[in-house]
Design a protein around this motif. Structure first.
Motif, PDB file in Angstrom:
ATOM      1  N   CYS A  35     -14.933  -2.455  46.318  1.00  0.00           N
ATOM      2  CA  CYS A  35     -13.464  -2.329  46.247  1.00  0.00           C
ATOM      3  C   CYS A  35     -12.859  -3.141  47.374  1.00  0.00           C
ATOM      4  N   PHE A  36     -11.721  -3.758  47.087  1.00  0.00           N
ATOM      5  CA  PHE A  36     -10.980  -4.467  48.133  1.00  0.00           C
ATOM      6  C   PHE A  36      -9.502  -4.215  47.889  1.00  0.00           C
ATOM      7  N   ALA A  37      -8.838  -3.719  48.908  1.00  0.00           N
ATOM      8  CA  ALA A  37      -7.408  -3.415  48.775  1.00  0.00           C
ATOM      9  C   ALA A  37      -6.683  -3.936  50.000  1.00  0.00           C
ATOM     10  N   ASP A  38      -5.438  -4.329  49.822  1.00  0.00           N
ATOM     11  CA  ASP A  38      -4.596  -4.558  50.997  1.00  0.00           C
ATOM     12  C   ASP A  38      -3.519  -3.477  50.985  1.00  0.00           C
ATOM     13  N   ALA A  39      -2.511  -3.598  51.849  1.00  0.00           N
ATOM     14  CA  ALA A  39      -1.525  -2.524  51.978  1.00  0.00           C
ATOM     15  C   ALA A  39      -0.766  -2.304  50.669  1.00  0.00           C
ATOM     16  N   GLY A  49     -12.041 -15.294  34.068  1.00  0.00           N
ATOM     17  CA  GLY A  49     -10.913 -14.377  34.129  1.00  0.00           C
ATOM     18  C   GLY A  49      -9.635 -15.136  34.401  1.00  0.00           C
ATOM     19  N   ALA A  50      -8.522 -14.516  34.069  1.00  0.00           N
ATOM     20  CA  ALA A  50      -7.214 -15.153  34.233  1.00  0.00           C
ATOM     21  C   ALA A  50      -6.892 -15.358  35.712  1.00  0.00           C
ATOM     22  N   ASN A  51      -5.889 -16.163  36.000  1.00  0.00           N
ATOM     23  CA  ASN A  51      -5.411 -16.338  37.373  1.00  0.00           C
ATOM     24  C   ASN A  51      -5.108 -14.976  37.978  1.00  0.00           C
ATOM     25  N   GLY A  52      -5.589 -14.762  39.181  1.00  0.00           N
ATOM     26  CA  GLY A  52      -5.307 -13.509  39.879  1.00  0.00           C
ATOM     27  C   GLY A  52      -6.227 -12.365  39.511  1.00  0.00           C
ATOM     28  N   ALA A  53      -7.240 -12.621  38.683  1.00  0.00           N
ATOM     29  CA  ALA A  53      -8.135 -11.535  38.248  1.00  0.00           C
ATOM     30  C   ALA A  53      -9.030 -11.021  39.373  1.00  0.00           C
ATOM     31  N   GLY A  54      -9.220 -11.852  40.406  1.00  0.00           N
ATOM     32  CA  GLY A  54     -10.045 -11.409  41.531  1.00  0.00           C
ATOM     33  C   GLY A  54     -11.346 -12.189  41.686  1.00  0.00           C
ATOM     34  N   LYS A  55     -11.459 -13.330  41.002  1.00  0.00           N
ATOM     35  CA  LYS A  55     -12.699 -14.098  41.027  1.00  0.00           C
ATOM     36  C   LYS A  55     -12.987 -14.685  42.410  1.00  0.00           C
ATOM     37  N   SER A  56     -11.992 -15.334  42.994  1.00  0.00           N
ATOM     38  CA  SER A  56     -12.214 -15.945  44.315  1.00  0.00           C
ATOM     39  C   SER A  56     -12.466 -14.864  45.360  1.00  0.00           C
ATOM     40  N   LEU A  57     -11.727 -13.795  45.247  1.00  0.00           N
ATOM     41  CA  LEU A  57     -11.899 -12.666  46.168  1.00  0.00           C
ATOM     42  C   LEU A  57     -13.335 -12.147  46.100  1.00  0.00           C
ATOM     43  N   LEU A  58     -13.844 -12.001  44.890  1.00  0.00           N
ATOM     44  CA  LEU A  58     -15.201 -11.500  44.705  1.00  0.00           C
ATOM     45  C   LEU A  58     -16.213 -12.434  45.381  1.00  0.00           C
ATOM     46  N   THR A 113     -14.794 -21.094  36.844  1.00  0.00           N
ATOM     47  CA  THR A 113     -14.162 -22.271  36.245  1.00  0.00           C
ATOM     48  C   THR A 113     -13.106 -21.788  35.249  1.00  0.00           C
ATOM     49  N   HIS A 114     -12.096 -22.640  35.036  1.00  0.00           N
ATOM     50  CA  HIS A 114     -11.148 -22.382  33.946  1.00  0.00           C
ATOM     51  C   HIS A 114     -11.397 -23.348  32.793  1.00  0.00           C
ATOM     52  N   ASP A 115     -12.472 -24.116  32.913  1.00  0.00           N
ATOM     53  CA  ASP A 115     -12.817 -25.105  31.889  1.00  0.00           C
ATOM     54  C   ASP A 115     -13.832 -24.450  30.950  1.00  0.00           C
TER      55      ASP A 115
HETATM   56  N1  LIG Z   1      -7.486 -12.064  51.565  1.00  0.00           N
HETATM   57  C1  LIG Z   1      -6.630 -11.498  50.715  1.00  0.00           C
HETATM   58  N2  LIG Z   1      -5.855 -10.458  51.108  1.00  0.00           N
HETATM   59  C2  LIG Z   1      -4.984  -9.876  50.259  1.00  0.00           C
HETATM   60  N3  LIG Z   1      -4.811 -10.250  48.988  1.00  0.00           N
HETATM   61  C3  LIG Z   1      -5.542 -11.258  48.526  1.00  0.00           C
HETATM   62  C4  LIG Z   1      -6.488 -11.936  49.357  1.00  0.00           C
HETATM   63  N4  LIG Z   1      -7.065 -12.901  48.631  1.00  0.00           N
HETATM   64  C5  LIG Z   1      -6.506 -12.823  47.389  1.00  0.00           C
HETATM   65  N5  LIG Z   1      -5.601 -11.847  47.327  1.00  0.00           N
HETATM   66  C6  LIG Z   1      -4.860 -11.418  46.098  1.00  0.00           C
HETATM   67  O1  LIG Z   1      -5.847 -10.884  45.229  1.00  0.00           O
HETATM   68  C7  LIG Z   1      -5.560 -11.209  43.873  1.00  0.00           C
HETATM   69  C8  LIG Z   1      -6.750 -11.901  43.252  1.00  0.00           C
HETATM   70  O2  LIG Z   1      -6.834 -13.194  43.844  1.00  0.00           O
HETATM   71  P1  LIG Z   1      -8.000 -14.223  43.549  1.00  0.00           P
HETATM   72  O3  LIG Z   1      -7.735 -15.411  44.402  1.00  0.00           O
HETATM   73  O4  LIG Z   1      -9.309 -13.557  43.690  1.00  0.00           O
HETATM   74  O5  LIG Z   1      -7.751 -14.561  42.008  1.00  0.00           O
HETATM   75  P2  LIG Z   1      -8.574 -15.534  41.060  1.00  0.00           P
HETATM   76  O6  LIG Z   1      -9.162 -14.714  39.971  1.00  0.00           O
HETATM   77  O7  LIG Z   1      -9.477 -16.365  41.870  1.00  0.00           O
HETATM   78  O8  LIG Z   1      -7.406 -16.415  40.428  1.00  0.00           O
HETATM   79  P3  LIG Z   1      -7.310 -18.010  40.134  1.00  0.00           P
HETATM   80  O9  LIG Z   1      -7.913 -18.182  38.764  1.00  0.00           O
HETATM   81  O10 LIG Z   1      -5.842 -18.255  40.111  1.00  0.00           O
HETATM   82  O11 LIG Z   1      -8.017 -18.735  41.207  1.00  0.00           O
HETATM   83  C9  LIG Z   1      -4.294 -12.038  43.894  1.00  0.00           C
HETATM   84  O12 LIG Z   1      -3.217 -11.188  43.561  1.00  0.00           O
HETATM   85  C10 LIG Z   1      -4.201 -12.530  45.331  1.00  0.00           C
HETATM   86  O13 LIG Z   1      -2.861 -12.692  45.709  1.00  0.00           O
END
Ligand SMILES: Nc1ncnc2c1ncn2[C@@H]1O[C@H](COP(=O)(O)OP(=O)(O)OP(=O)(O)O)[C@@H](O)[C@H]1O
Ligand SMILES: [Mg+2]
Length: 243
Positions: free
Chosen positions: A20-24, A46-55, A194-196
């Motif tokens: 789990c990852f949460a901010d405020a 996953g769509a933009n903002g799904a959490g892929k880069s975060l993961l 990837t989005h491709d």
């Molecule tokens: N370090 C962080 N702290 C707080 N929120 C974050 C952080 N990194 C990303 N987010 C938020 O987490 C959500 C998921 O972001 P993430 O970058 O993982 O999406 P993504 O699936 O990679 O999207 P994309 O396809 O657009 O790259 C977004 O709403 C983003 O604003």
């Protein structure tokens, strides 16, 4: 100095456990669990903002989870056994070769082994002729190839790549895909976003599909592309999603 460690235990499988990852403001990743065994190429969709880069950043250890764990089979030493390539590579203000040498030093490779490894990585990925050129003057595609060469020069077991071809033309994209194919054949475990969708179909052995911070499908690539189980994944493939 991992050059001196005799046959260290594999860091794989990687087990991501109830991450789990949460901010405020929001819960950005919720209860994500999966394992990555050795070998193969996994694509996170996953769509933009799904959490892929975060993961990926959590897996790479660049962020700390709010709860849950990123558990390696054996504790990696530093960043040398798992590496990450970012969508827009950040090049240091030095030559292409200097960038690779710096990465090797940062990974803890003994000084005596760095030049040979750097030259081998540059040679392997068709960058030998560019090795003395300032990295920041390379084209986008060349920089991305250098970013991969730099990330793998120290011999990581697993490489995470976040949209490695999103800024590249079709030819440069193909070159990167060929690099990834070579790394996979060498046994490097690959996890990328990837989005491709054409690229995902060409490369993926397995798909992890994320939606709104949750992992909602984890399937063999052919199963996923033939017809995913989750309605959100079907909508995503049809271009109807949703964020
Ligand atoms: N370090 C962080 N702290 C707080 N929120 C974050 C952080 N990194 C990303 N987010 C938020 O987490 C959500 C998921 O972001 P993430 O970058 O993982 O999406 P993504 O699936 O990679 O999207 P994309 O396809 O657009 O790259 C977004 O709403 C983003 O604003
Ligand atoms: Mg992203």
């Amino acid at each position: 100095m991992h050059d001196t460690i005799p046959n260290p235990a594999s860091i794989l499988p990687l087990r991501v456990e109830r991450l789990c990852f949460a901010d405020a403001q929001a819960r950005l990743l919720e209860d994500v669990s999966f394992a990555i065994p050795r070998g193969g190429l996994t694509i996170v969709l996953g769509a933009n903002g799904a959490g892929k880069s975060l993961l990926m950043r959590l897996c790479q250890g660049l962020l700390a989870p709010t709860s849950g764990a990123v558990a390696w089979n054996a504790q990696p030493e530093g960043f040398s056994r798992h590496a990450m390539v970012f969508q827009k590579p950040v090049m240091l203000r030095r030559s292409a070769r200097g960038n690779v040498l710096h990465a090797l030093a940062a990974s803890g490779v003994a000084r005596a082994g760095r030049a040979g490894r750097a030259d081998a990585a540059l040679q392997r990925f068709g960058l030998a002729d560019l090795s003395e050129r300032p990295a920041r003057l390379l084209s986008g595609g060349e920089q991305q190839r250098l970013a991969i060469a730099r990330a793998v020069a120290a011999g990581p077991e697993i490489l995470f790549l976040d949209e490695p071809t999103s800024h590249l033309d079709p030819g440069a994209t193909l070159q990167v895909e060929q690099m990834l194919g070579g790394l996979k054949r060498d046994g490097v475990t690959l996890v990328m976003t990837t989005h491709d969708m054409g690229q995902a179909r060409r490369l993926a052995d397995r798909v992890l599909f994320m939606h709104k911070g949750r992992l909602i499908e984890d399937a063999a690539a052919h199963t996923f592309f033939e017809g995913p189980a989750a309605a959100e994944a079907r909508a995503f493939l049809a271009g109807d999603l949703l964020w």
